[in-house]
Scaffold this motif. Sequence first.
Motif, PDB file in Angstrom:
ATOM      1  N   UNK A  76       0.834  -1.200   0.000  1.00 17.12           N
ATOM      2  CA  UNK A  76       0.000   0.000   0.000  1.00 17.12           C
ATOM      3  C   UNK A  76       0.869   1.250   0.000  1.00 17.12           C
ATOM      4  N   UNK A  77       1.915   1.233   0.792  1.00 20.25           N
ATOM      5  CA  UNK A  77       2.837   2.377   0.789  1.00 20.25           C
ATOM      6  C   UNK A  77       3.473   2.563  -0.587  1.00 20.25           C
ATOM      7  N   UNK A  78       3.797   1.458  -1.271  1.00 23.00           N
ATOM      8  CA  UNK A  78       4.359   1.546  -2.626  1.00 23.00           C
ATOM      9  C   UNK A  78       3.335   2.136  -3.582  1.00 23.00           C
ATOM     10  N   UNK A  79       2.053   1.787  -3.421  1.00 22.63           N
ATOM     11  CA  UNK A  79       1.006   2.333  -4.285  1.00 22.63           C
ATOM     12  C   UNK A  79       0.903   3.843  -4.101  1.00 22.63           C
ATOM     13  N   UNK A  80       0.913   4.303  -2.864  1.00 18.96           N
ATOM     14  CA  UNK A  80       0.830   5.749  -2.608  1.00 18.96           C
ATOM     15  C   UNK A  80       2.047   6.456  -3.201  1.00 18.96           C
ATOM     16  N   UNK A  81       3.215   5.830  -3.071  1.00 20.66           N
ATOM     17  CA  UNK A  81       4.427   6.438  -3.629  1.00 20.66           C
ATOM     18  C   UNK A  81       4.335   6.547  -5.146  1.00 20.66           C
ATOM     19  N   UNK A  82       3.740   5.532  -5.804  1.00 29.53           N
ATOM     20  CA  UNK A  82       3.590   5.579  -7.251  1.00 29.53           C
ATOM     21  C   UNK A  82       2.647   6.701  -7.663  1.00 29.53           C
ATOM     22  N   UNK A  83       1.576   6.897  -6.949  1.00 30.58           N
ATOM     23  CA  UNK A  83       0.632   7.977  -7.268  1.00 30.58           C
ATOM     24  C   UNK A  83       1.307   9.329  -7.091  1.00 30.58           C
ATOM     25  N   UNK A  84       2.002   9.484  -5.987  1.00 30.39           N
ATOM     26  CA  UNK A  84       2.629  10.776  -5.702  1.00 30.39           C
ATOM     27  C   UNK A  84       3.758  11.096  -6.676  1.00 30.39           C
ATOM     28  N   UNK A  85       4.331  10.066  -7.303  1.00 27.75           N
ATOM     29  CA  UNK A  85       5.387  10.300  -8.285  1.00 27.75           C
ATOM     30  C   UNK A  85       4.840  10.425  -9.703  1.00 27.75           C
ATOM     31  N   UNK A  86       3.499  10.415  -9.847  1.00 23.92           N
ATOM     32  CA  UNK A  86       2.891  10.593 -11.161  1.00 23.92           C
ATOM     33  C   UNK A  86       2.732   9.320 -11.958  1.00 23.92           C
ATOM     34  N   UNK A  87       2.977   8.173 -11.399  1.00 21.47           N
ATOM     35  CA  UNK A  87       2.851   6.912 -12.131  1.00 21.47           C
ATOM     36  C   UNK A  87       1.487   6.263 -11.801  1.00 21.47           C
ATOM     37  N   UNK A  88       0.419   6.934 -12.188  1.00 21.08           N
ATOM     38  CA  UNK A  88      -0.924   6.467 -11.860  1.00 21.08           C
ATOM     39  C   UNK A  88      -1.226   5.133 -12.540  1.00 21.08           C
ATOM     40  N   UNK A  89      -0.768   4.976 -13.805  1.00 18.19           N
ATOM     41  CA  UNK A  89      -1.021   3.695 -14.492  1.00 18.19           C
ATOM     42  C   UNK A  89      -0.423   2.528 -13.707  1.00 18.19           C
ATOM     43  N   UNK A  90       0.802   2.703 -13.249  1.00 18.43           N
ATOM     44  CA  UNK A  90       1.454   1.637 -12.481  1.00 18.43           C
ATOM     45  C   UNK A  90       0.707   1.378 -11.176  1.00 18.43           C
ATOM     46  N   UNK A  91       0.222   2.427 -10.547  1.00 13.71           N
ATOM     47  CA  UNK A  91      -0.512   2.265  -9.289  1.00 13.71           C
ATOM     48  C   UNK A  91      -1.812   1.504  -9.522  1.00 13.71           C
TER      49      UNK A  91
END
Length: 456
Positions: free
Chosen positions: A366-381
Amino acid sequence: MTASVVAPAAPSTRAIPRPTPPAPGSAPPAANRPDTPSPRRRSSVPTRLRAATGVVLALVAGLLAALVVGVAAARDNLHTIGSGTAPQAATAADLYYALADMDAQVANVLLIGHDEQIGNKQSALRQLRQDRAAVTAALQTLLDRGLDLAGEGTARRLLADLATYDALTAQARFADDLVLERPVARPPANATGFYLSATALMHQDLLPAADLLGRTAENGLADSADDGRSTARAAALAIVAFGGAAVLALLVVQVRITRRFRRVFNPFLVAATVLVAVLTGLGASLLLDHGDRVRDAKAEAFDPFAALARTRAVASDANADESRYLMLPERAGHYRAQFNEKAALLVPTSTEPGLAARLAAFRRDDAALVAAVESGRRDAAVGMATNVGRGNLAFEFYDYQSVLDSTAKSHHDDFTGRIDAGRDALAGWRWAPPLVLGVGVLLVLAGVRPRLREYR
């Protein structure tokens, strides 16, 4: 002058009667036998013996009644728990989970949209259909099991709200399907509007109603367990009272017969005393054990199952918050707060060794998902949240849920096994008390009858 002499009176010729000697072989008169009881005393001995025997038989009948009533109440208590309140509570727990997971799957379907390369939409749709079928089956089962008036009203309101929820989610999916080209994880506004109405209905009405049904059933189970234990203890006390009094009365009769008839012991009465004493001890122990068995089954097996079942539903709703967080960025803060609040409730309530590790993996992803969103990688999230592949959040959550489910099932199986063992322990006690005490009555009569015949 000479004195006159009076001649002595002539002796009487009447014969003095002599006592007649007793005839040879006849018994001496009663006046000469001080140890012979009077007729009143002779009649009082069999009367007292019959009265004492009647008291013994009355106490044995009381013991039989206490055993029969106590065992019947214990069997009814196990039937109420095993076939009534416990299945209702378990079904309500399944309903609560299916509703929470259904809402999560709708969020996943809208989150994935039309891009099957990002997430597994078909898997979400398949799980959605399974959850909807599980909801229907659980509600039907609860209604078939005979809810009280309040519970039936709650279930029927839930059915009506469920129809509204189905309509809202169908409109949300239809509105999303109409727009073929849309950004990843961004369904059209009307689709999100329908879904927000649906998920609000889920959390404000459907889930609270299912939780109410479950907690009511759990309270009913607790009441049944307490009532069963109290009734079993009262029956055990009655058994000890009647059985102890019967043993004491048998001992008194034995002592009186020993003194009055100069017997060392009466084997029939001794055997009857042993039978009554053994049955009293076993019957009281059986019912006391029943009360403890029911209490322990609920506390050590069903309560952990109920806690894990509720945890499973909370976890599914927390997972849905992750999908809503991705799908509605304008409300991201609200859904993250909701997730953190629910995740705090996922503290392991079981000693299952793998549960804490899998929860930690889920929180890490879950922390990795939030980090992906905050870094602009919404597709990956989005892929992490919806694609069930090893290393993704969806996989870790599925793994965590699987352990929760298997652990809950093991507790439920333990509870069912304990209830079945209680039924088995009571199985032979339908016929054992009447048979054993019937033999005891015959032994009492066989021990007393020869003594009574001596007075005929």
